[in-house]
Design a protein around this motif. Structure first.
Motif, PDB file in Angstrom:
ATOM      1  N   PRO A 110      -3.124  -0.662  -2.370  1.00  0.00           N
ATOM      2  CA  PRO A 110      -2.833  -0.354  -1.010  1.00  0.00           C
ATOM      3  C   PRO A 110      -1.641  -0.377  -0.578  1.00  0.00           C
ATOM      4  CG  PRO A 110      -4.644  -2.078  -1.669  1.00  0.00           C
ATOM      5  CD  PRO A 110      -3.922  -1.826  -2.793  1.00  0.00           C
ATOM      6  N   PRO A 111      -1.198   0.218   0.686  1.00  0.00           N
ATOM      7  CA  PRO A 111      -2.160   1.003   1.433  1.00  0.00           C
ATOM      8  C   PRO A 111      -2.728   2.370   1.084  1.00  0.00           C
ATOM      9  CG  PRO A 111      -0.180   1.106   2.506  1.00  0.00           C
ATOM     10  CD  PRO A 111       0.054   0.465   1.237  1.00  0.00           C
ATOM     11  N   GLY A 112      -1.784   2.922   0.028  1.00  0.00           N
ATOM     12  CA  GLY A 112      -2.457   4.372  -0.172  1.00  0.00           C
ATOM     13  C   GLY A 112      -1.900   4.989  -1.367  1.00  0.00           C
ATOM     14  N   THR A 113      -1.746   4.530  -2.718  1.00  0.00           N
ATOM     15  CA  THR A 113      -1.406   4.733  -3.874  1.00  0.00           C
ATOM     16  C   THR A 113      -2.645   4.620  -4.810  1.00  0.00           C
ATOM     17  OG1 THR A 113       0.681   4.098  -3.254  1.00  0.00           O
ATOM     18  CG2 THR A 113       0.401   4.370  -5.506  1.00  0.00           C
ATOM     19  N   LEU A 114      -2.652   5.446  -5.526  1.00  0.00           N
ATOM     20  CA  LEU A 114      -3.524   5.682  -6.804  1.00  0.00           C
ATOM     21  C   LEU A 114      -2.553   5.916  -8.071  1.00  0.00           C
ATOM     22  CD1 LEU A 114      -6.231   5.867  -8.425  1.00  0.00           C
ATOM     23  CD2 LEU A 114      -5.804   8.525  -7.941  1.00  0.00           C
ATOM     24  N   ILE A 115      -2.776   4.814  -8.997  1.00  0.00           N
ATOM     25  CA  ILE A 115      -1.811   5.022 -10.199  1.00  0.00           C
ATOM     26  C   ILE A 115      -3.057   5.331 -11.345  1.00  0.00           C
ATOM     27  CG2 ILE A 115      -0.455   3.482 -11.890  1.00  0.00           C
ATOM     28  CD1 ILE A 115       0.273   1.950  -9.652  1.00  0.00           C
ATOM     29  N   LEU A 116      -2.503   6.418 -12.224  1.00  0.00           N
ATOM     30  CA  LEU A 116      -3.213   6.893 -13.203  1.00  0.00           C
ATOM     31  C   LEU A 116      -2.472   6.367 -14.636  1.00  0.00           C
ATOM     32  CD1 LEU A 116      -4.080  10.747 -12.353  1.00  0.00           C
ATOM     33  CD2 LEU A 116      -5.660   8.620 -12.076  1.00  0.00           C
TER      34      LEU A 116
END
Length: 251
Positions: A110-116
């Motif tokens: 959060p608030p707006g991150t996606l980790i692959l």
């Protein structure tokens, strides 16, 4: 008697008023608590689904061969989606097009991150397919195809077998067990059954009779020790099929 009756009625009225006040206070307390719960749930849902917690950034970690920018481009259709509503199925389908991905996991920041977090497939050898060479991993997945044999990878020869057979599984297990000192010298590896794995060392006329993939870790250690001693001994055969009595046969 009348005075006693009036006193009794006054006492009953006082008790009724006290009971009514207690009931009213309990009702107010319950209504207040219920209102707070509803408000908290509403605030929580509002926060979770708010644009403030929408996906704004995608990061890729763990890649060496894959281009992280290509992975981001493949999944950026979900940018702007609230984090709680990200579609895992869609993400899985989008990443499935990348053959080099063996597995992946996701992390929400959060608030707006996606980790692959990406785990790539590792090539173990090449196989001839018509007039081309297929680079394969230990599961037999074709990672790339080249008109010329890629350098640094052993040629896998299975006779009439293929990657779905027991011969390939034995070959793959042996390749994974080999130490880098031996794997870097390997030119080819062959098998037609689970029990007849044979290796040929590059730049020499030395072969290795491995046998089955059973006890491959032990065989790999024994072979590394023998190669260190006999690498310059000319033509010969290392026999590690029985690692307890392994031997180098010159000639």
């Amino acid at each position: 008697m009348r005075a006693a009756e009036r006193a009794r009625k006054r006492a009953e009225k006082r008790e009724l008023r006290r009971f009514t006040r207690r009931t009213r206070r309990r009702r107010i307390a319950w209504l207040t608590a219920g209102g707070l719960v509803v408000a908290l749930v509403g605030l929580s849902l509002g926060a979770v689904y708010s644009p403030l917690l929408a996906l704004r950034e995608i990061r890729v970690e763990g890649t060496t061969s894959l281009d992280p920018a290509q992975l981001v481009d493949a999944v950026d259709g979900q940018l702007g989606t609230p984090l709680a509503l990200l579609d895992e199925g869609e993400l899985r389908d989008q990443l499935a097009q990348f053959t080099l991905i063996r597995s992946y996991s996701t992390e929400i920041l959060p608030p707006g991150t996606l980790i692959l977090h990406i785990v790539e497939r590792t090539p173990v050898g090449v196989m001839v397919d018509g007039g081309a060479f297929d680079v394969v991993d230990a599961a037999g997945v074709v990672l790339a195809t080249s008109p010329e044999r890629p350098a640094g990878l052993p040629l896998i020869e299975l006779g009439r077998g293929d990657v779905d057979g027991v011969a390939f599984r034995s070959v793959a297990e042996v390749l994974l067990a080999l130490p880098a000192s031996v794997r870097d010298q390997l030119d080819s590896i062959s098998a037609t059954t689970r029990d007849d794995v044979t290796l040929t060392l590059a730049g020499s006329t030395q072969r290795v009779v491995w046998g089955s993939a059973t006890d491959s870790d032990h065989k790999a250690r024994v072979l590394a020790a023998l190669v260190a001693i006999h690498a310059g001994s000319g033509p010969g055969v290392y026999d590690v099929s029985a690692p307890g009595t392994a031997v180098f046969h010159a000639g």
